[in-house]
Write a protein that holds these residues in place. Structure first.
Motif, PDB file in Angstrom:
ATOM      1  N   GLN A  81       0.984  -1.141  -0.034  1.00 33.34           N
ATOM      2  CA  GLN A  81       0.044  -0.028   0.019  1.00 33.34           C
ATOM      3  C   GLN A  81       0.969   1.331  -0.067  1.00 33.34           C
ATOM      4  OE1 GLN A  81      -3.850  -1.086   2.451  1.00 33.34           O
ATOM      5  NE2 GLN A  81      -2.126  -1.207   3.668  1.00 33.34           N
ATOM      6  N   CYS A  82       1.948   1.387   0.913  1.00 30.59           N
ATOM      7  CA  CYS A  82       2.698   2.494   1.039  1.00 30.59           C
ATOM      8  C   CYS A  82       3.940   2.631   0.330  1.00 30.59           C
ATOM      9  CB  CYS A  82       2.728   3.038   2.636  1.00 30.59           C
ATOM     10  SG  CYS A  82       3.825   1.820   3.570  1.00 30.59           S
ATOM     11  N   LEU A 130      -1.725   4.370   4.127  1.00 27.78           N
ATOM     12  CA  LEU A 130      -2.880   4.182   3.440  1.00 27.78           C
ATOM     13  C   LEU A 130      -3.914   3.096   3.820  1.00 27.78           C
ATOM     14  CD1 LEU A 130      -3.998   4.903   0.698  1.00 27.78           C
ATOM     15  CD2 LEU A 130      -2.827   2.961  -0.445  1.00 27.78           C
ATOM     16  N   VAL A 174       2.603   5.762  -0.833  1.00 30.10           N
ATOM     17  CA  VAL A 174       1.911   6.822  -0.087  1.00 30.10           C
ATOM     18  C   VAL A 174       2.809   7.343   1.198  1.00 30.10           C
ATOM     19  CG1 VAL A 174      -0.024   7.587   1.191  1.00 30.10           C
ATOM     20  CG2 VAL A 174      -0.313   5.901  -0.688  1.00 30.10           C
ATOM     21  N   CYS A 175       3.164   8.723   1.223  1.00 26.52           N
ATOM     22  CA  CYS A 175       4.174   9.109   2.125  1.00 26.52           C
ATOM     23  C   CYS A 175       3.146   9.746   3.232  1.00 26.52           C
ATOM     24  CB  CYS A 175       4.947  10.425   1.422  1.00 26.52           C
ATOM     25  SG  CYS A 175       6.000  11.114   2.572  1.00 26.52           S
ATOM     26  N   ALA A 228       3.146  11.131  -2.611  1.00 29.15           N
ATOM     27  CA  ALA A 228       3.955   9.773  -2.857  1.00 29.15           C
ATOM     28  C   ALA A 228       5.334  10.196  -2.379  1.00 29.15           C
ATOM     29  CB  ALA A 228       4.227   9.692  -4.463  1.00 29.15           C
TER      30      ALA A 228
END
Length: 180
Positions: free
Chosen positions: A32-33, A49, A158-159, A164
């Motif tokens: 996800q991340c 996320l 995902v940050c 991102a």
């Protein structure tokens, strides 16, 4: 003096050295991340996320991940030794940018990661690898959150600092991780 007592006295202080500490496995990539997190504590950490995409309550997801090995900073060989585990999100992050950390779980009062209880880890970087060939390249430190993320799947994950993950050419290293 009995025969041989002088030799026994000389032999007594000799001890075998302690065995070297093995690399730590159970590190996983979150699909996800795109971050790296430790799965060996019984939970799934905290992903930025984790809610919305699949309705989960913020856990990292390791479907499709290998079992990555991380060396400790005191082990022989070259590498960057600024890496720690965050006790709040279970992610790996660099203490080399203390002004620029962001924990997806909220972490410390300032929102940063916390390394209380963490070992200090060493990551190999290109082109100065000392443990031989192999491994998976394209792991970078995010310039926004200081977390380690994989950039080899196109999207940068995902940050927790928003958007991102980002790495900046010429700043930081491209790291190589090995799997079990």
């Amino acid at each position: 003096m009995a025969a041989g007592t002088g030799l026994a006295a000389l032999a007594a202080p000799l001890m075998t050295p302690a065995p070297a500490r093995a690399a730590q496995h159970l590190w996983r990539w979150c699909f996800q991340c795109s971050g790296l997190w430790f799965s060996g504590n019984g939970g799934n950490g905290y992903c930025p996320l984790g809610t919305g995409l699949f309705g989960w309550d913020h856990p990292h997801q390791s479907s499709g991940s290998g079992d990555y090995l991380l060396r400790f900073a005191d082990e022989p060989g070259a590498g960057q030794i600024t890496w720690r585990w965050c006790r709040f999100c279970s992610g790996l992050w660099s203490t080399g940018r203390p002004d620029n950390t962001r924990c997806p779980a909220g972490g410390l009062a300032d929102g940063g990661h916390d390394f209380w209880g963490s070992g200090q880890y060493k990551l190999e970087a290109l082109p100065n690898m000392t443990n031989g060939h192999g491994g998976q390249a394209q792991w970078f430190m995010c310039r926004k959150c200081a977390g380690l993320f994989f950039a080899g799947n196109g999207p940068q994950g995902v940050c927790p600092a928003g958007g991102a993950h980002e790495h900046q050419a010429g700043i930081g290293f491209e790291h190589v991780l090995r799997q079990v």
